[in-house]
Design an enzyme around this catalytic site. Structure first.
Site, mmCIF file in Angstrom:
data_model
loop_
_atom_site.group_PDB
_atom_site.id
_atom_site.type_symbol
_atom_site.label_atom_id
_atom_site.label_comp_id
_atom_site.label_asym_id
_atom_site.label_seq_id
_atom_site.Cartn_x
_atom_site.Cartn_y
_atom_site.Cartn_z
ATOM 1 N N ARG A 134 0.842 -1.203 0.000
ATOM 2 C CA ARG A 134 0.000 0.000 0.000
ATOM 3 C C ARG A 134 0.874 1.250 0.000
ATOM 4 O O ARG A 134 0.584 2.218 -0.720
ATOM 5 C CB ARG A 134 -0.939 0.001 1.209
ATOM 6 C CG ARG A 134 -2.092 -0.974 1.097
ATOM 7 C CD ARG A 134 -2.902 -1.037 2.380
ATOM 8 N NE ARG A 134 -3.529 0.242 2.725
ATOM 9 C CZ ARG A 134 -4.137 0.482 3.894
ATOM 10 N NH1 ARG A 134 -4.169 -0.465 4.825
ATOM 11 N NH2 ARG A 134 -4.683 1.652 4.125
ATOM 12 N N CYS A 183 -0.922 6.516 8.784
ATOM 13 C CA CYS A 183 -1.309 5.155 8.340
ATOM 14 C C CYS A 183 -2.522 5.306 7.433
ATOM 15 O O CYS A 183 -2.590 6.251 6.651
ATOM 16 C CB CYS A 183 -1.590 4.252 9.546
ATOM 17 S SG CYS A 183 -2.931 4.831 10.610
#
Length: 286
Positions: A184, A244
């Site tokens: 990611r 995050c």
């Protein structure tokens, strides 16, 4: 061989420590379990079925700023105080927070208490899985709650907004540390939230939160934590901003930095849920 955990009621405590203090009159235990949709787990149902004796359920999604379009942003001070008083958590309490994953969402609540100026809070190392693996007691009844006054002093330096992070990214003022999995971070896979671009904040370093944990879900010791951050290219002499997907696992990195003695850190609350949404913000890949 890792060295034994040094219990610290302001950061991290062991299951042995919690078991020894569980009946202390001024101890409050919070179950802060929260799961991503793909995990197919129901945190409230699991709490109702069995939790550490005396634990209250802390709903990360509800105890948030519901005026924001972003997920579980830090709540206004007044809402935090109201929810904590209703849960019987207040001044003079030592709080221990855990989750059902091991060490995943509990650190988010540790950060939130710190943001509110409350420092007598620790994460349970290894969380509910470790507690259960050791055969310790559980209960399925909610605790009896008595209202407790709470005073709050919001620590603005522990949170960053998108403007501050963009400034830090452009000028290299801080190490931006991203807790998402490497695919990611590199932009090789789609984000789980629809409509977000793939990639990372320019200049960010990648320390997937699982890399600061041992296989049993406990936090690595200080020497190992230092090696993880430095191995990812993080300059621990600089200020740090953790990020995050939506501000949950970024708090695991914040806890790890605090354990390292790195005090100059902050959490980007909007995280990728915000940055990935705005087309005018630059995105890096690879």
């Amino acid at each position: 061989m890792t060295s034994p955990l040094k219990d610290d009621p302001k950061t991290l405590v062991s299951t042995d420590w919690l078991a020894a203090h569980l009946r202390d009159p001024d101890l409050r235990v919070l179950d802060a379990s929260w799961y991503l949709p793909a995990m197919n787990r129901d945190a409230k149902a699991e709490y109702a079925a069995g939790h550490i004796p005396g634990a209250r359920f802390f709903d990360i999604d509800e105890i948030s700023d519901l005026r924001s379009d972003l997920p579980h942003m830090a709540p206004p001070v007044e809402k935090f105080i109201a929810r904590m008083r209703a849960m019987g958590v207040g001044d003079g309490h030592q709080v221990v927070v855990y989750d059902g994953q091991g060490l995943f969402s509990a650190a988010r609540v540790w950060w939130l208490f710190r943001l509110m100026g409350k420092t007598d809070i620790a994460v349970l190392d290894g969380g509910l899985p470790k507690w259960k693996a050791e055969g310790r007691d559980l209960e399925d009844m909610p605790p009896i709650v008595r209202d407790r006054h709470m005073t709050v002093s919001r620590q603005a330096g522990l949170v960053k907004d998108v403007t501050q992070v963009a400034h830090a990214s452009k000028l290299g003022l801080a190490e931006i540390i991203d807790a998402r999995p490497a695919p990611r971070f590199r932009g090789e896979v789609d984000e789980p939230r629809p409509g977000l671009r793939a990639g990372h904040i320019p200049g960010a370093r990648n320390v997937p939160f699982a890399e600061v944990l041992n296989p049993d879900g406990t936090l690595k010791d200080v020497a190992a934590l230092r090696a993880v951050f430095e191995g990812a290219g993080v300059d621990l002499a600089k200020p740090a901003i953790t990020t995050c997907g939506s501000g949950v696992t970024a708090a695991v990195l914040a806890l790890a930095l605090e354990r390292l003695g790195h005090r100059n850190w902050a959490l980007y609350d909007g995280s990728w849920a915000e940055w990935g949404m705005y087309e005018d913000l630059k995105v890096a890949k690879g």
